[in-house]
Design an enzyme around this catalytic site. Structure first.
Site, PDB file in Angstrom:
ATOM      1  N   LYS A  11       0.856  -1.210   0.000  1.00 19.53           N
ATOM      2  CA  LYS A  11       0.000   0.000   0.000  1.00 19.53           C
ATOM      3  C   LYS A  11       0.888   1.256   0.000  1.00 19.53           C
ATOM      4  O   LYS A  11       1.989   1.219  -0.543  1.00 19.53           O
ATOM      5  CB  LYS A  11      -0.973  -0.037   1.174  1.00 19.53           C
ATOM      6  CG  LYS A  11      -1.758  -1.356   1.218  1.00 19.53           C
ATOM      7  CD  LYS A  11      -2.961  -1.353   2.101  1.00 19.53           C
ATOM      8  CE  LYS A  11      -3.631  -2.723   2.032  1.00 19.53           C
ATOM      9  NZ  LYS A  11      -4.856  -2.795   2.813  1.00 19.53           N
ATOM     10  N   GLU A 100      -9.838  -0.547  -1.782  1.00 20.33           N
ATOM     11  CA  GLU A 100      -9.481   0.848  -1.462  1.00 20.33           C
ATOM     12  C   GLU A 100      -9.547   1.709  -2.726  1.00 20.33           C
ATOM     13  O   GLU A 100      -9.962   2.857  -2.680  1.00 20.33           O
ATOM     14  CB  GLU A 100      -8.085   0.891  -0.811  1.00 20.33           C
ATOM     15  CG  GLU A 100      -8.137   0.359   0.626  1.00 20.33           C
ATOM     16  CD  GLU A 100      -6.852  -0.288   1.115  1.00 20.33           C
ATOM     17  OE1 GLU A 100      -5.790  -0.072   0.517  1.00 20.33           O
ATOM     18  OE2 GLU A 100      -6.938  -1.049   2.114  1.00 20.33           O
ATOM     19  N   GLU A 170     -11.179 -10.642  -1.358  1.00 17.30           N
ATOM     20  CA  GLU A 170     -10.841  -9.830  -0.194  1.00 17.30           C
ATOM     21  C   GLU A 170     -12.111  -9.218   0.389  1.00 17.30           C
ATOM     22  O   GLU A 170     -12.580  -8.168  -0.090  1.00 17.30           O
ATOM     23  CB  GLU A 170      -9.894  -8.691  -0.595  1.00 17.30           C
ATOM     24  CG  GLU A 170      -8.553  -9.165  -1.096  1.00 17.30           C
ATOM     25  CD  GLU A 170      -7.464  -8.132  -0.814  1.00 17.30           C
ATOM     26  OE1 GLU A 170      -6.487  -8.486  -0.129  1.00 17.30           O
ATOM     27  OE2 GLU A 170      -7.601  -6.976  -1.248  1.00 17.30           O
ATOM     28  N   GLY A 176      -7.484  -4.952   6.889  1.00 14.48           N
ATOM     29  CA  GLY A 176      -6.885  -4.029   7.846  1.00 14.48           C
ATOM     30  C   GLY A 176      -7.662  -3.916   9.153  1.00 14.48           C
ATOM     31  O   GLY A 176      -7.418  -3.019   9.959  1.00 14.48           O
ATOM     32  N   SER A 216      -6.570  -9.339   6.601  1.00 11.46           N
ATOM     33  CA  SER A 216      -6.027  -9.674   7.923  1.00 11.46           C
ATOM     34  C   SER A 216      -5.423 -11.076   7.988  1.00 11.46           C
ATOM     35  O   SER A 216      -5.532 -11.770   9.008  1.00 11.46           O
ATOM     36  CB  SER A 216      -7.090  -9.486   9.011  1.00 11.46           C
ATOM     37  OG  SER A 216      -7.508  -8.142   9.049  1.00 11.46           O
TER      38      SER A 216
HETATM   39  P1  PGA Z   1      -4.527  -6.593   5.291  1.00 10.92           P
HETATM   40  O1  PGA Z   1      -4.709  -6.048   3.799  1.00 10.92           O
HETATM   41  O2  PGA Z   1      -3.748  -7.866   5.190  1.00 10.92           O
HETATM   42  O3  PGA Z   1      -3.774  -5.496   6.005  1.00 10.92           O
HETATM   43  O4  PGA Z   1      -5.900  -6.807   5.847  1.00 10.92           O
HETATM   44  C1  PGA Z   1      -4.946  -6.919   2.727  1.00 10.92           C
HETATM   45  C2  PGA Z   1      -5.136  -6.146   1.456  1.00 10.92           C
HETATM   46  O5  PGA Z   1      -5.708  -5.050   1.498  1.00 10.92           O
HETATM   47  O6  PGA Z   1      -4.708  -6.582   0.374  1.00 10.92           O
END
Ligand code: PGA
Length: 255
Positions: A11, A100, A170, A176, A216
């Site tokens: 990210k 996102e 996802e 997150g 996560s």
């Molecule tokens: P995360 O993000 O492992 O921090 O939950 C995964 C992603 O957004 O690809």
């Protein structure tokens, strides 16, 4: 046999030096510790790609990717980066349709369909993300949401092109948040995705499509998630920022 992939999504984290240093650690650990056939992918901010792309060339099963590209080939799009530009610095993958980007940057299925095309045109592998929000999960509409994302974003491809794509489930409520989908919840959706792909492209394509889980994922839950029949690896956010955690997740496929 489909490919197992563990992909990190950094990210908008890590300045140049921090990123190169983390990537060097990952490369060294992969050289020493990874004995399986899994592919390790790091999707970094654009600024790291050139340097880490060169480091990746020193190890067989490590590749780098971008987190986005613009849908046009080139031209007057101030601030954007094209597929051919990321390809030219050694990237092999591009994350597309991350929740996102869908939520904060207005990326619609129609825009994503264009991004998929330009990505494949430049011989980059799209990691195409799909997943439902918390409300869509709670209302039980999540199967429909996921099917629509596939139909409108990527099912315009011919089978031969679709066969080059990696999918990532996802659930938005798990990204997150520390709230991971249970292995059963994730497997249920992965099996559904494979069924939908089979209905469109046939069993053979569906069976060879790599479907990653993201949200996560960490060293404590990766093993149970990845042991599910239809989960072929992970897209890892937070835990990909620590070399040791990321490697522990990669090593789930060592056996
Ligand atoms: P995360 O993000 O492992 O921090 O939950 C995964 C992603 O957004 O690809």
């Amino acid at each position: 046999m489909r490919k197992n992939i563990v992909a990190g999504n950094w990210k908008m984290n890590l300045n140049f030096e921090e990123g190169v240093s983390l990537f060097s650690e990952i490369v060294n650990m992969v050289k020493d510790e990874v004995i399986g056939k899994q592919e390790v992918v790091v999707c970094s901010p654009f600024i790291h790609l050139n340097t880490i792309g060169k480091l990746a060339e020193t190890v067989g099963n490590v590749a780098v990717g971008a987190q986005n590209i613009y849908q046009a080939e080139s031209g007057a799009y101030t601030g954007e980066i094209s597929a051919s530009q990321v390809k030219s610095v050694g990237a092999n993958y591009v994350i597309l349709g991350h929740s996102e980007r869908r939520a904060y940057f207005g990326e619609t299925d129609a825009i994503l369909a264009e991004k998929v095309n330009v990505t494949l045109k430049h011989s980059l592998t799209p990691i195409f993300c799909i997943g439902e929000t918390k409300e869509e999960r709670e209302s039980g509409r999540f199967f429909d949401v996921i099917k629509t994302q596939l139909e409108n974003g990527i099912f315009h491809l011919e089978a031969a092109e679709f066969a080059k794509v990696v999918l990532a489930y996802e659930p938005v409520w798990a990204i997150g948040t520390g709230l991971t989908a249970s292995p059963e919840q994730a497997q249920e959706v992965h099996a559904f995705i494979r069924e939908v792909v089979a209905a469109k492209y046939g069993e053979e394509v569906a069976e060879s499509t790599t479907i990653l889980y993201g949200g996560s994922c960490n060293p404590s839950n990766a093993q149970t998630l990845f042991s599910q029949k239809d989960i072929d690896g992970g897209l890892i956010g937070g835990a990909s920022l620590k070399s040791r955690d990321f490697l522990e997740i990669v090593k789930v496929f060592n056996a």
